[in-house]
Design a protein around this motif. Structure first.
Motif, PDB file in Angstrom:
ATOM      1  N   LEU A  58       3.696  -2.148  -1.239  1.00 15.06           N
ATOM      2  CA  LEU A  58       2.293  -1.872  -1.542  1.00 15.06           C
ATOM      3  C   LEU A  58       1.865  -0.520  -0.966  1.00 15.06           C
ATOM      4  O   LEU A  58       1.167   0.254  -1.634  1.00 15.06           O
ATOM      5  CB  LEU A  58       1.404  -2.979  -0.984  1.00 15.06           C
ATOM      6  CG  LEU A  58       1.607  -4.389  -1.554  1.00 15.06           C
ATOM      7  CD1 LEU A  58       0.645  -5.365  -0.889  1.00 15.06           C
ATOM      8  CD2 LEU A  58       1.431  -4.412  -3.061  1.00 15.06           C
ATOM      9  N   ARG A  63       0.098  -0.170  -5.249  1.00 13.08           N
ATOM     10  CA  ARG A  63      -0.106  -1.337  -6.114  1.00 13.08           C
ATOM     11  C   ARG A  63      -1.090  -2.308  -5.463  1.00 13.08           C
ATOM     12  O   ARG A  63      -1.155  -2.412  -4.247  1.00 13.08           O
ATOM     13  CB  ARG A  63       1.244  -2.021  -6.364  1.00 13.08           C
ATOM     14  CG  ARG A  63       1.293  -2.945  -7.579  1.00 13.08           C
ATOM     15  CD  ARG A  63       2.720  -3.489  -7.727  1.00 13.08           C
ATOM     16  NE  ARG A  63       2.868  -4.290  -8.924  1.00 13.08           N
ATOM     17  CZ  ARG A  63       3.274  -3.810 -10.096  1.00 13.08           C
ATOM     18  NH1 ARG A  63       3.562  -2.521 -10.206  1.00 13.08           N
ATOM     19  NH2 ARG A  63       3.411  -4.598 -11.140  1.00 13.08           N
ATOM     20  N   GLN A  64      -1.839  -3.024  -6.272  1.00 12.49           N
ATOM     21  CA  GLN A  64      -2.803  -3.991  -5.760  1.00 12.49           C
ATOM     22  C   GLN A  64      -2.082  -5.164  -5.093  1.00 12.49           C
ATOM     23  O   GLN A  64      -1.064  -5.649  -5.606  1.00 12.49           O
ATOM     24  CB  GLN A  64      -3.686  -4.518  -6.884  1.00 12.49           C
ATOM     25  CG  GLN A  64      -4.699  -3.511  -7.390  1.00 12.49           C
ATOM     26  CD  GLN A  64      -5.711  -3.142  -6.316  1.00 12.49           C
ATOM     27  OE1 GLN A  64      -6.306  -4.002  -5.667  1.00 12.49           O
ATOM     28  NE2 GLN A  64      -5.887  -1.841  -6.123  1.00 12.49           N
ATOM     29  N   ARG A  67      -2.613 -12.016  -5.344  1.00 11.69           N
ATOM     30  CA  ARG A  67      -3.843 -12.812  -5.310  1.00 11.69           C
ATOM     31  C   ARG A  67      -4.117 -13.471  -3.965  1.00 11.69           C
ATOM     32  O   ARG A  67      -5.265 -13.554  -3.523  1.00 11.69           O
ATOM     33  CB  ARG A  67      -3.744 -13.864  -6.416  1.00 11.69           C
ATOM     34  CG  ARG A  67      -4.921 -14.804  -6.524  1.00 11.69           C
ATOM     35  CD  ARG A  67      -4.663 -15.782  -7.650  1.00 11.69           C
ATOM     36  NE  ARG A  67      -5.654 -16.836  -7.707  1.00 11.69           N
ATOM     37  CZ  ARG A  67      -5.545 -17.917  -8.472  1.00 11.69           C
ATOM     38  NH1 ARG A  67      -4.486 -18.063  -9.244  1.00 11.69           N
ATOM     39  NH2 ARG A  67      -6.487 -18.846  -8.474  1.00 11.69           N
ATOM     40  N   ASP A  88       5.399  -8.196 -11.195  1.00 11.70           N
ATOM     41  CA  ASP A  88       5.359  -7.683  -9.824  1.00 11.70           C
ATOM     42  C   ASP A  88       6.748  -7.727  -9.195  1.00 11.70           C
ATOM     43  O   ASP A  88       7.181  -6.771  -8.534  1.00 11.70           O
ATOM     44  CB  ASP A  88       4.404  -8.508  -8.963  1.00 11.70           C
ATOM     45  CG  ASP A  88       2.944  -8.364  -9.355  1.00 11.70           C
ATOM     46  OD1 ASP A  88       2.577  -7.308  -9.898  1.00 11.70           O
ATOM     47  OD2 ASP A  88       2.179  -9.324  -9.113  1.00 11.70           O
TER      48      ASP A  88
END
Length: 236
Positions: A58, A63-64, A67, A88
């Motif tokens: 990340l 990248r996000q 969740r 991902d």
């Protein structure tokens, strides 16, 4: 786990490949028929990708986060990362390959089952025929309602941990319940297309936390579930 310019490298276990009996005629319909499969040598990470390993990805890519990244049930550094889509997981493998020069990737279902069996062809479980409820050290895992640090109690003969529990692990194959009826005998890659990607292993979220070596599962590749993670594999 070693570090390379901020990257946490997985501990890889070289596996010999060979011919083995894939599937189980005593299992669910999608595990039948049991059939001989030959695969080449490859390498498998000893544990699923952890939160601390994924954090390096990340940081490097922007990248996000997945969740459940901030959920305290799932974000301990050494626990498996969850909430990652198949895309991902594939992106992580591609990034790690580009950074290291090794061909990291997701496994085929055949490779995943071969790795899970630990060289014991008729094994129901990664460690052999002993049911999980009778195996020393697994009682605590069997009652957890969250992910956990991979335990040596569930190691197989190859030294791979959590091949039957903790999180479902994405595979590279598309899923087809009837694929074994026409699967090629050498290095099967799964069907050419589909709607769901194959996955393997058990998960903390189920009432029964452990899955047999031949048990199959699948999910829409865009879904983000808190019992789905992945493990990296690499060419020999």
């Amino acid at each position: 786990m070693a570090a390379l310019t901020g990257i946490l490298l997985p501990s890889l276990v070289p596996l010999p490949g060979g011919t083995f009996l894939m599937g189980d005629d005593r299992g669910r319909p999608d595990e039948r028929p049991a059939h001989r499969v030959t695969i080449g040598p490859f390498q498998a990470a000893r544990t699923p990708v952890s939160n601390q390993e994924y954090a390096a990805f990340l940081r490097a890519t922007g990248r996000q986060p997945p969740r459940f990244w901030a959920d305290p049930r799932f974000n301990a550094p050494a626990d498996p990362v969850v909430g990652v889509t198949w895309f991902d997981a594939a992106a992580y493998c591609a990034w790690l390959a580009a950074e290291t020069g090794l061909r990291f990737r997701l496994p085929t279902e055949a490779e995943r089952e071969f790795a899970c069996r630990g060289g014991i062809e008729r094994a129901d479980w990664p460690w052999g025929s002993e049911p999980p409820e009778r195996r020393s050290g697994l009682a605590e895992v069997a009652v957890l309602e969250r992910t956990h640090v991979p335990s040596e109690a569930c190691a197989n003969a190859y030294g791979l941990l959590c091949m039957a529990d903790n999180v479902h692990e994405w595979c590279s194959d598309w899923y087809d319940a009837s694929y074994y009826e026409r699967s090629p005998p050498e290095s099967p890659m799964g069907p050419p297309a589909g709607r769901r990607r194959a996955s393997r292993g058990g998960a903390w979220r189920h009432q029964v936390k452990f899955n047999r070596c031949s048990a199959r599962s699948s999910l829409d590749p865009s879904f983000e579930y808190n019992d789905y993670g992945f493990r990296v594999y690499a060419d020999a």
